[in-house]
Design a protein around this motif. Sequence first.
Motif, PDB file in Angstrom:
ATOM      1  N   PRO A  56      10.090  36.066  -6.649  1.00  0.00           N
ATOM      2  CA  PRO A  56       9.598  37.448  -6.743  1.00  0.00           C
ATOM      3  C   PRO A  56      10.588  38.495  -6.280  1.00  0.00           C
ATOM      4  CG  PRO A  56       8.577  36.310  -4.890  1.00  0.00           C
ATOM      5  CD  PRO A  56       9.317  35.272  -5.674  1.00  0.00           C
ATOM      6  N   HIS A  57      11.418  38.181  -5.306  1.00  0.00           N
ATOM      7  CA  HIS A  57      12.321  39.192  -4.756  1.00  0.00           C
ATOM      8  C   HIS A  57      13.511  39.445  -5.675  1.00  0.00           C
ATOM      9  CE1 HIS A  57       9.878  39.066  -1.171  1.00  0.00           C
ATOM     10  NE2 HIS A  57      10.031  37.759  -1.133  1.00  0.00           N
ATOM     11  N   ILE A  58      14.050  38.387  -6.268  1.00  0.00           N
ATOM     12  CA  ILE A  58      15.101  38.571  -7.260  1.00  0.00           C
ATOM     13  C   ILE A  58      14.537  39.263  -8.491  1.00  0.00           C
ATOM     14  CG2 ILE A  58      16.711  37.376  -8.805  1.00  0.00           C
ATOM     15  CD1 ILE A  58      16.954  35.210  -6.600  1.00  0.00           C
ATOM     16  N   ASP A  59      13.334  38.868  -8.884  1.00  0.00           N
ATOM     17  CA  ASP A  59      12.677  39.514 -10.029  1.00  0.00           C
ATOM     18  C   ASP A  59      12.433  40.997  -9.759  1.00  0.00           C
ATOM     19  OD1 ASP A  59      12.658  36.960 -10.991  1.00  0.00           O
ATOM     20  OD2 ASP A  59      10.505  36.643 -10.746  1.00  0.00           O
ATOM     21  N   GLU A  60      12.113  41.319  -8.516  1.00  0.00           N
ATOM     22  CA  GLU A  60      11.870  42.725  -8.155  1.00  0.00           C
ATOM     23  C   GLU A  60      13.156  43.536  -8.223  1.00  0.00           C
ATOM     24  OE1 GLU A  60       9.430  45.994  -6.977  1.00  0.00           O
ATOM     25  OE2 GLU A  60       9.006  44.013  -7.820  1.00  0.00           O
ATOM     26  N   LEU A  61      14.287  42.923  -7.882  1.00  0.00           N
ATOM     27  CA  LEU A  61      15.568  43.612  -8.049  1.00  0.00           C
ATOM     28  C   LEU A  61      15.753  44.030  -9.507  1.00  0.00           C
ATOM     29  CD1 LEU A  61      18.100  41.467  -5.954  1.00  0.00           C
ATOM     30  CD2 LEU A  61      17.237  43.734  -5.390  1.00  0.00           C
ATOM     31  N   ALA A  62      15.404  43.124 -10.424  1.00  0.00           N
ATOM     32  CA  ALA A  62      15.523  43.433 -11.853  1.00  0.00           C
ATOM     33  C   ALA A  62      14.522  44.503 -12.262  1.00  0.00           C
ATOM     34  CB  ALA A  62      15.319  42.169 -12.678  1.00  0.00           C
ATOM     35  N   LYS A  63      13.316  44.405 -11.733  1.00  0.00           N
ATOM     36  CA  LYS A  63      12.276  45.381 -12.064  1.00  0.00           C
ATOM     37  C   LYS A  63      12.649  46.779 -11.595  1.00  0.00           C
ATOM     38  CE  LYS A  63       7.304  46.214 -11.439  1.00  0.00           C
ATOM     39  NZ  LYS A  63       6.060  45.706 -10.793  1.00  0.00           N
ATOM     40  N   GLN A  64      13.309  46.857 -10.454  1.00  0.00           N
ATOM     41  CA  GLN A  64      13.689  48.152  -9.877  1.00  0.00           C
ATOM     42  C   GLN A  64      15.099  48.578 -10.276  1.00  0.00           C
ATOM     43  OE1 GLN A  64      11.493  50.045  -8.248  1.00  0.00           O
ATOM     44  NE2 GLN A  64       9.975  48.418  -8.535  1.00  0.00           N
ATOM     45  N   GLY A  65      15.757  47.794 -11.122  1.00  0.00           N
ATOM     46  CA  GLY A  65      17.132  48.124 -11.477  1.00  0.00           C
ATOM     47  C   GLY A  65      17.482  47.715 -12.888  1.00  0.00           C
ATOM     48  N   ILE A  66      18.653  47.111 -13.043  1.00  0.00           N
ATOM     49  CA  ILE A  66      19.210  46.769 -14.349  1.00  0.00           C
ATOM     50  C   ILE A  66      19.470  45.267 -14.412  1.00  0.00           C
ATOM     51  CG2 ILE A  66      21.210  47.074 -15.864  1.00  0.00           C
ATOM     52  CD1 ILE A  66      21.485  49.905 -14.627  1.00  0.00           C
ATOM     53  N   ARG A  67      18.976  44.653 -15.455  1.00  0.00           N
ATOM     54  CA  ARG A  67      19.218  43.221 -15.683  1.00  0.00           C
ATOM     55  C   ARG A  67      20.169  43.062 -16.857  1.00  0.00           C
ATOM     56  NH1 ARG A  67      16.189  39.677 -18.932  1.00  0.00           N
ATOM     57  NH2 ARG A  67      14.439  41.142 -18.938  1.00  0.00           N
ATOM     58  N   PHE A  68      21.270  42.358 -16.619  1.00  0.00           N
ATOM     59  CA  PHE A  68      22.271  42.141 -17.656  1.00  0.00           C
ATOM     60  C   PHE A  68      21.988  40.838 -18.397  1.00  0.00           C
ATOM     61  CE2 PHE A  68      24.335  44.896 -14.538  1.00  0.00           C
ATOM     62  CZ  PHE A  68      24.830  45.899 -15.362  1.00  0.00           C
ATOM     63  N   GLN A  69      21.883  40.934 -19.705  1.00  0.00           N
ATOM     64  CA  GLN A  69      21.583  39.779 -20.539  1.00  0.00           C
ATOM     65  C   GLN A  69      22.842  39.066 -21.022  1.00  0.00           C
ATOM     66  OE1 GLN A  69      18.413  38.945 -19.955  1.00  0.00           O
ATOM     67  NE2 GLN A  69      17.927  38.719 -22.120  1.00  0.00           N
ATOM     68  N   CYS A  70      23.979  39.722 -20.889  1.00  0.00           N
ATOM     69  CA  CYS A  70      25.225  39.155 -21.418  1.00  0.00           C
ATOM     70  C   CYS A  70      26.315  39.256 -20.349  1.00  0.00           C
ATOM     71  CB  CYS A  70      25.626  39.898 -22.687  1.00  0.00           C
ATOM     72  SG  CYS A  70      26.914  39.095 -23.635  1.00  0.00           S
ATOM     73  N   ALA A  71      26.009  38.698 -19.172  1.00  0.00           N
ATOM     74  CA  ALA A  71      26.952  38.732 -18.047  1.00  0.00           C
ATOM     75  C   ALA A  71      27.657  37.389 -17.934  1.00  0.00           C
ATOM     76  CB  ALA A  71      26.218  39.046 -16.744  1.00  0.00           C
ATOM     77  N   TYR A  72      28.923  37.446 -17.572  1.00  0.00           N
ATOM     78  CA  TYR A  72      29.738  36.237 -17.489  1.00  0.00           C
ATOM     79  C   TYR A  72      30.475  36.159 -16.161  1.00  0.00           C
ATOM     80  CZ  TYR A  72      29.109  35.548 -22.521  1.00  0.00           C
ATOM     81  OH  TYR A  72      28.575  35.325 -23.769  1.00  0.00           O
ATOM     82  N   ALA A  73      30.633  34.916 -15.679  1.00  0.00           N
ATOM     83  CA  ALA A  73      31.579  34.651 -14.603  1.00  0.00           C
ATOM     84  C   ALA A  73      32.968  34.561 -15.221  1.00  0.00           C
ATOM     85  CB  ALA A  73      31.224  33.339 -13.908  1.00  0.00           C
ATOM     86  N   SER A  74      33.992  34.836 -14.440  1.00  0.00           N
ATOM     87  CA  SER A  74      35.357  34.762 -14.977  1.00  0.00           C
ATOM     88  C   SER A  74      35.875  33.332 -15.023  1.00  0.00           C
ATOM     89  CB  SER A  74      36.309  35.635 -14.147  1.00  0.00           C
ATOM     90  OG  SER A  74      36.403  35.149 -12.817  1.00  0.00           O
ATOM     91  N   ALA A  75      35.093  32.383 -14.489  1.00  0.00           N
ATOM     92  CA  ALA A  75      35.425  30.960 -14.564  1.00  0.00           C
ATOM     93  C   ALA A  75      34.132  30.170 -14.484  1.00  0.00           C
ATOM     94  CB  ALA A  75      36.371  30.549 -13.441  1.00  0.00           C
ATOM     95  N   SER A  76      34.180  28.924 -14.925  1.00  0.00           N
ATOM     96  CA  SER A  76      32.965  28.105 -14.939  1.00  0.00           C
ATOM     97  C   SER A  76      32.853  27.204 -13.715  1.00  0.00           C
ATOM     98  CB  SER A  76      32.937  27.248 -16.209  1.00  0.00           C
ATOM     99  OG  SER A  76      34.035  26.357 -16.242  1.00  0.00           O
ATOM    100  N   VAL A  77      33.737  27.377 -12.735  1.00  0.00           N
ATOM    101  CA  VAL A  77      33.645  26.655 -11.465  1.00  0.00           C
ATOM    102  C   VAL A  77      33.821  27.637 -10.314  1.00  0.00           C
ATOM    103  CG1 VAL A  77      34.348  24.399 -12.358  1.00  0.00           C
ATOM    104  CG2 VAL A  77      36.086  26.020 -11.574  1.00  0.00           C
ATOM    105  N   CYS A  78      33.427  27.188  -9.118  1.00  0.00           N
ATOM    106  CA  CYS A  78      33.196  28.081  -7.980  1.00  0.00           C
ATOM    107  C   CYS A  78      34.379  28.957  -7.563  1.00  0.00           C
ATOM    108  CB  CYS A  78      32.756  27.270  -6.768  1.00  0.00           C
ATOM    109  SG  CYS A  78      31.219  26.357  -6.981  1.00  0.00           S
ATOM    110  N   ALA A  79      35.478  28.325  -7.154  1.00  0.00           N
ATOM    111  CA  ALA A  79      36.552  29.070  -6.490  1.00  0.00           C
ATOM    112  C   ALA A  79      37.220  30.107  -7.383  1.00  0.00           C
ATOM    113  CB  ALA A  79      37.581  28.105  -5.906  1.00  0.00           C
TER     114      ALA A  79
END
Length: 469
Positions: A56-79
């Motif tokens: 609910p809290h992460i969902d509320e961030l989206a409800k009160q703000g902007i949710r990106f549908q096409c967001a990417y990490a610059s790499a597919s692993v952590c570091a």
Amino acid sequence: MIYRITFYRILTLLSVLSLVEISVFAQQRPNVIVILSDDGGYDDFGCYGGKEVHTPHIDELAKQGIRFQCAYASASVCAPSRAGLLTGRYQQRFGFEHNISKRPTNGTALEDIGMDTSVATIADFMKYNGYKTVGIGKWHQGDGPQFHPLKRGFDHFFGFIGGDRSYFPIPGKVKPTQMLVDDGRIFPEDSIRYLTETLTDKAISYVHRYRQQPFFMYLAFNAIHTPVEAPLTQNSKYNHIADPLRRAYLAMLENMDSNIGRLIEQLKSDGLYENTLIIFMNDNGAATNNGADNGQLRGLKGSKWEGGIRVPMIMQWPAKLPKGKVVNAMVSGMDILPTSMDAIQGKNIPGQAIDGLSLLSSYKAAKNGHEYLFWRRGVAKAVRHAEWKLIVVKDDPILLFNLKNDLKEQHNLAEKYPDNVKEMLGQLAEWEKKMAAPKWLSGVLDNDQNQMMKHRMDVIGRAAEKKYP
């Protein structure tokens, strides 16, 4: 005597007014909090379609703000993904192509494996503009003392240097990379309740401590990375889930969500909520070994499929940004640094180039994102442009997908659209000319073979994908 008293009273009043003015100015400059989750599945957050867990809290961030549908990490692993986020640029520019390992390439000493110290971090940028800077959680940007967060722009750091550790106290001797440190002092293992909660406790204390001056916080949870260790108080809630790994994972995710809620409550309690920019992001796709779910996206962590690089990303700033917006612009974790600088109207550090874009106007038009995004790790490369996605892995057949019509990446269109392939290969070649060679190799010795296998069109289904981490 009367005049002297009056003079001192006026001087005192002016001093008070001056302090009020400084305080008001400080409050006008927004606080910035970046929250990073680790190895979460794209479909495991309620606002992104998750059904099995309550967030609910992460969902509320989206409800009160902007949710990106096409967001990417610059790499597919952590570091390397974190290096891109922290510097606002392609991490390949400074040779940070793989996860931290013990395999330096020619010209790199073993002790020099880590994020290039000549490259400024988001903490450096914020500190340069008068902000207090706080880092909390997982670092994973190099084990040597020169790479420590306290030497990379952070005034405070509470967390661990490596890429993973237990959520509970570690008995006996603790590896240096797994020790929890508090501004350089070792934090006692027996003081850890459950790591996600302990990290949030510290974040809350810093929010309250710096409530009267602008601060930047990088809160990098290690949840929901392995080891899969559910909090004892919530584990029974998911007994109806048959898979014990999935059951524990969901409890861990819900616990992280609850702790994000605790942090937001502190912001509200201290009167900081309205003027705090919060950016939430996952660092890469669902891992092969933690019970995460990428839903309809093909592939997992480590791959160039959408399931390896497309991530949940949410931005909220109640005082400035609209509520409930869904944005389809192509954005990246590299955009967090320039977005933060735009929000505070800050000055850039001279000589520090940035590849990211500010997201503050991204909701106004789909074109307010990147025209191209590029990825490279070892033999696997990818390009995204408009609705098109190109994947190139050594000698394997070139893959081309139209994500607008085929988000699941089921239909290779490379032979049908050779002009698109040629144009995107040309863009990739130009991009690579600007990048450096990797300063170290993957710690996974058969990484190249895994990369080739996991990007074959006939490797279909989660069981098959998990064979090639």
